[in-house]
Structures are given as C-alpha cells and as structure tokens.
Design a protein around this motif. Structure first.
Motif, PDB file in Angstrom:
ATOM      1  N   THR A 224     -72.613   3.595 -12.203  1.00  0.00           N
ATOM      2  CA  THR A 224     -72.135   4.327 -13.384  1.00  0.00           C
ATOM      3  C   THR A 224     -72.902   3.825 -14.610  1.00  0.00           C
ATOM      4  O   THR A 224     -74.019   3.348 -14.476  1.00  0.00           O
ATOM      5  CB  THR A 224     -70.620   4.122 -13.570  1.00  0.00           C
ATOM      6  OG1 THR A 224     -70.375   2.737 -13.821  1.00  0.00           O
ATOM      7  CG2 THR A 224     -69.844   4.549 -12.327  1.00  0.00           C
ATOM      8  N   ARG A 228     -71.003  -0.582 -18.882  1.00  0.00           N
ATOM      9  CA  ARG A 228     -69.543  -0.610 -18.819  1.00  0.00           C
ATOM     10  C   ARG A 228     -69.114  -1.564 -17.708  1.00  0.00           C
ATOM     11  O   ARG A 228     -69.027  -1.197 -16.537  1.00  0.00           O
ATOM     12  CB  ARG A 228     -69.021   0.810 -18.538  1.00  0.00           C
ATOM     13  CG  ARG A 228     -67.544   0.908 -18.767  1.00  0.00           C
ATOM     14  CD  ARG A 228     -66.998   2.311 -18.591  1.00  0.00           C
ATOM     15  NE  ARG A 228     -65.590   2.316 -18.971  1.00  0.00           N
ATOM     16  CZ  ARG A 228     -64.719   3.219 -18.626  1.00  0.00           C
ATOM     17  NH1 ARG A 228     -65.083   4.259 -17.909  1.00  0.00           N
ATOM     18  NH2 ARG A 228     -63.460   3.119 -19.013  1.00  0.00           N
ATOM     19  N   CYS A 240     -74.645   8.222 -17.408  1.00  0.00           N
ATOM     20  CA  CYS A 240     -73.922   7.965 -16.160  1.00  0.00           C
ATOM     21  C   CYS A 240     -74.179   9.098 -15.165  1.00  0.00           C
ATOM     22  O   CYS A 240     -73.898  10.266 -15.428  1.00  0.00           O
ATOM     23  CB  CYS A 240     -72.427   7.841 -16.434  1.00  0.00           C
ATOM     24  SG  CYS A 240     -71.489   7.624 -14.918  1.00  0.00           S
ATOM     25  N   VAL A 242     -72.619   9.706 -12.451  1.00  0.00           N
ATOM     26  CA  VAL A 242     -71.360  10.328 -12.018  1.00  0.00           C
ATOM     27  C   VAL A 242     -71.042  11.509 -12.938  1.00  0.00           C
ATOM     28  O   VAL A 242     -70.620  12.579 -12.494  1.00  0.00           O
ATOM     29  CB  VAL A 242     -70.199   9.300 -12.052  1.00  0.00           C
ATOM     30  CG1 VAL A 242     -68.867   9.968 -11.752  1.00  0.00           C
ATOM     31  CG2 VAL A 242     -70.457   8.176 -11.052  1.00  0.00           C
ATOM     32  N   CYS A 262     -63.882   8.804 -21.382  1.00  0.00           N
ATOM     33  CA  CYS A 262     -64.788   7.720 -21.007  1.00  0.00           C
ATOM     34  C   CYS A 262     -65.210   6.952 -22.256  1.00  0.00           C
ATOM     35  O   CYS A 262     -65.212   5.722 -22.280  1.00  0.00           O
ATOM     36  CB  CYS A 262     -66.006   8.309 -20.299  1.00  0.00           C
ATOM     37  SG  CYS A 262     -67.328   7.132 -19.988  1.00  0.00           S
ATOM     38  N   CYS A 269     -63.664   4.162 -14.170  1.00  0.00           N
ATOM     39  CA  CYS A 269     -64.699   4.730 -13.300  1.00  0.00           C
ATOM     40  C   CYS A 269     -64.154   5.051 -11.913  1.00  0.00           C
ATOM     41  O   CYS A 269     -64.570   6.030 -11.290  1.00  0.00           O
ATOM     42  CB  CYS A 269     -65.875   3.770 -13.196  1.00  0.00           C
ATOM     43  SG  CYS A 269     -66.747   3.576 -14.763  1.00  0.00           S
ATOM     44  N   CYS A 272     -62.418   8.286 -12.164  1.00  0.00           N
ATOM     45  CA  CYS A 272     -63.426   9.309 -12.452  1.00  0.00           C
ATOM     46  C   CYS A 272     -64.161   9.704 -11.170  1.00  0.00           C
ATOM     47  O   CYS A 272     -64.404  10.881 -10.897  1.00  0.00           O
ATOM     48  CB  CYS A 272     -64.398   8.751 -13.488  1.00  0.00           C
ATOM     49  SG  CYS A 272     -65.589   9.940 -14.099  1.00  0.00           S
TER      50      CYS A 272
HETATM   51 FE1  SF4 Z   1     -69.291   7.335 -15.718  1.00  0.00          FE
HETATM   52 FE2  SF4 Z   1     -66.873   8.362 -15.385  1.00  0.00          FE
HETATM   53 FE3  SF4 Z   1     -67.220   5.702 -15.547  1.00  0.00          FE
HETATM   54 FE4  SF4 Z   1     -67.547   7.212 -17.677  1.00  0.00          FE
HETATM   55  S1  SF4 Z   1     -65.648   6.949 -16.553  1.00  0.00           S
HETATM   56  S2  SF4 Z   1     -68.902   5.584 -17.012  1.00  0.00           S
HETATM   57  S3  SF4 Z   1     -68.416   9.081 -16.816  1.00  0.00           S
HETATM   58  S4  SF4 Z   1     -67.949   7.051 -13.943  1.00  0.00           S
END
Ligand code: SF4
Ligand code: TRP
Length: 329
Positions: A224, A228, A240, A242, A262, A269, A272
């Motif tokens: 990701t 983070r 990211c 994702v 996010c 994550c 998500c």
């Molecule tokens: Fe990526 Fe989703 Fe994590 Fe945000 S919450 S860093 S969009 S995986």
C-alpha cells in the motif's frame, strides 16, 4: 458498411493476469463489441519459440489455456476470429520472403530487441529467430491486410517495422499490402502485489483465474502507501496500488469515500483491501463462470480454434497466391 480488419496476437507464455485483462484484452473485447471491426486475434506460438526454444513443453497447453482466458474475458468466436499462428503455415512462407527484403540494420536497431535481450539475459537469445521476431510479426499482420493493430506501447517499434517492411514489399514488387496503423489505447497502470510491474516472472501477479481464498490472500498481501506504517497514520491513495484497483473495481462513491477516509486515517488498509477483494471477486464471477464452462467443454474450445484456423487459412491462402504472383515464384 465494410468493416475494417484489425489483427493482434499474444505469445502463449502462461496464464493471463489482471494487467493483461485491463490492458490488451479489454481493448480487444471493446473493439470486437463496437461492431466496427472485423477482428482477428491469434496465439503467437511460433513467437513463443523465439525465447522458449529450449523448453517448449508448456507452449501447447499455454496456447489452449490462453484461448480459454480470452473467451472468459469476453472474446466471442461469433464475432471475432480466434486462431493459432502455427496452424497457418502460410505465415512461415511469408516470413521467409519478407526476411529476404528486410535489411539487417532495421532489426539490429530495434529497441525492443535490445531491451528484451537485456531483460532476458539469462537466456541465450543470440539466435537468427529472435533477431527476426519482428519479421514474423510483420508477416502475421500483413497476411490479413490488416488496417489496424491494437497493441501496447511496447509493441510500437514492431508495428513501425511492419510498416516499413510492407512499404518495401509494395515498392519492390507490387502494391499488395495496406500499411497498417497501430491502435493505441491508454490502459490503467496496474502494479503487481509487491508494487513492481505486474509480471509473471516477478511472481507478483493476480491472475484472471485466481479466485476464492487464493484471490483474497493475494489482495491482502498487496503493498500500500509505503509511508503509512500504522493505522493511525494518514495515507495517500495517490501512491497506493490498492487504490488504483479500487478505481477500476469499486463504485465512484465508494472510491471517493476511501480517498477521503484514507487521508484522515479513518479507514485501515486491511479493511480497504477486504473491500477490494470482495469487489474483484464480484467482477470476476461471470468471467470465472465462462472459464468453468469452457474447462468442462474442451471439445468446444477445439472447435472454436479449428473454425478460426479455417477462416484464417482461407485469407492467408489468397494472400499468398497474390504474393507468389507478385514476386514471380
Ligand atoms: Fe491504500 Fe486503502 Fe491503505 Fe489508503 S487505506 S493506503 S488506499 S490500502
Ligand atoms: N509481439 C507481440 C507481443 O509480444 C505478439 C505478436 C506477434 C503480435 N505477432 C503479432 C501482436 C502481430 C500484434 C500483431 O505481445
């Protein structure tokens, strides 16, 4: 209205992944369904030999499985002609004749040749066949007098070479071949689960055939936003992978919410990715259904390929008659 003919091919080097699905394949299916084109799509199994000549065991199975992936993705044998290169021996005859008129320098300066040789440094690609790869590709294309060739940017040098070879043939002998246009479309850049380019050789691909536990597991291990570290850190969806997938698979409203949440660390994550896995599984369900149908009806696949080969052969025979007359052989 006379449809314009387009032609494209893929090497049968293994299972297709989501990068292929949203790239070349989506493009092929879109062109097919637009109704404006007479589509020819083929498995370039002779081209696979240029790099796999010392381990050819898998090529035959890969060829059939690739056609299954195509049909699952939405190619329709009622609309498109699907065939296998090695079944149309005329390709090899045209390749031979084109090789007579193609200057070596054109092949040696081909950027794709240099790149692939560097990329596949573990293989000995100092062969005549590998250097001649684009000549065979030119034969594939002009055999069907294709007006357009839907390809990714990586194939542009090959289409450019095809254009030059076609012009040279027309100039030396007779105006037989239209000079084909590359048909480029922008495709979303999907990375593999480790954040590198999605590629079979990196073992980071999500395959079209992945489903259930396997699919979930792959999505859950996706890289990701690398900044983070903790759930309490704000993330950046822009960087990211994702999120790139969400933009393809989730509803616009959901994507918008993920984007906002996010950025303020209101979604983790893990959640998500769980959402993403569910979305992908849903989108792939009809594809897997078609895949199962064909896997259980291999006879149907054989018939589809045979029918396609027949149609391709008819055109190839005709072209080669014209070619032989033009070169006076
Ligand atoms: Fe990526 Fe989703 Fe994590 Fe945000 S919450 S860093 S969009 S995986
Ligand atoms: N070189 C193409 C690839 O690697 C495959 C290919 C072979 C092809 N012959 C073709 C593509 C003719 C378009 C037209 O993807």
């Amino acid at each position: 209205m006379a449809q314009k003919r387009i032609l494209s091919g893929m090497r049968p080097t293994g299972k297709l992944h989501l990068g292929n699905l949203h790239g070349a394949l989506a493009n092929w299916v879109g062109l097919q369904n637009s109704g404006g084109y007479d589509c020819f799509y083929f498995v370039a199994d002779w081209h696979a030999f240029t790099s796999e000549y010392n381990s050819t065991d898998a090529i035959r199975d890969n060829t059939v499985n690739m056609v299954i992936d195509w049909l699952a993705a939405g190619l329709d044998p009622g609309k498109s002609t699907l065939f296998v290169q090695s079944a149309i021996k005329e390709h090899s005859e045209l390749f031979l004749l084109l090789s007579m008129i193609t200057p070596l320098a054109w092949l040696e300066r081909n950027p794709t040749y240099k790149e692939m040789k560097a990329e596949l440094a573990n293989k000995d690609l100092s062969t005549f066949g590998f250097l001649g790869y684009p000549v065979l590709q030119a034969a594939d294309i002009i055999m069907y007098k294709a007006y357009g060739v839907p390809v990714g940017v990586d194939q542009l040098p090959h289409v450019e070479l095809t254009r030059e070879i076609a012009r040279r043939f027309n100039f030396l002998y007779q105006e037989i071949f239209p000079v084909p246009e590359p048909l480029l479309t922008s495709v979303p850049k999907l990375l593999g689960i480790d954040g590198r380019k999605m590629s079979k050789s990196y073992e980071n691909s999500i395959y079209i055939s992945d489903r259930g536990e396997n699919l979930q597991q792959k999505v859950s291990s996706m890289f990701t936003d690398p900044q983070r570290m903790r759930k309490s850190d704000a993330g950046n969806p822009e960087i990211c992978n994702v999120f790139t997938f969400h933009k393809l698979y989730s509803a616009p409203q959901t994507t918008l919410e993920i984007n906002e949440n996010c950025r303020k660390a209101a979604i983790g994550c893990t959640d998500c990715k769980k959402m993403l896995a569910t979305r992908i599984a849903g989108a792939m369900a009809p594809i897997h259904e078609r895949m199962d149908h064909y896997l259980n009806n291999m006879e149907e696949i054989r018939n589809i390929i045979e029918e396609g080969n027949k149609k391709a052969t008819e055109i190839a025979r005709q072209t080669m008659e014209e070619v032989r007359a033009a070169v006076k052989i």
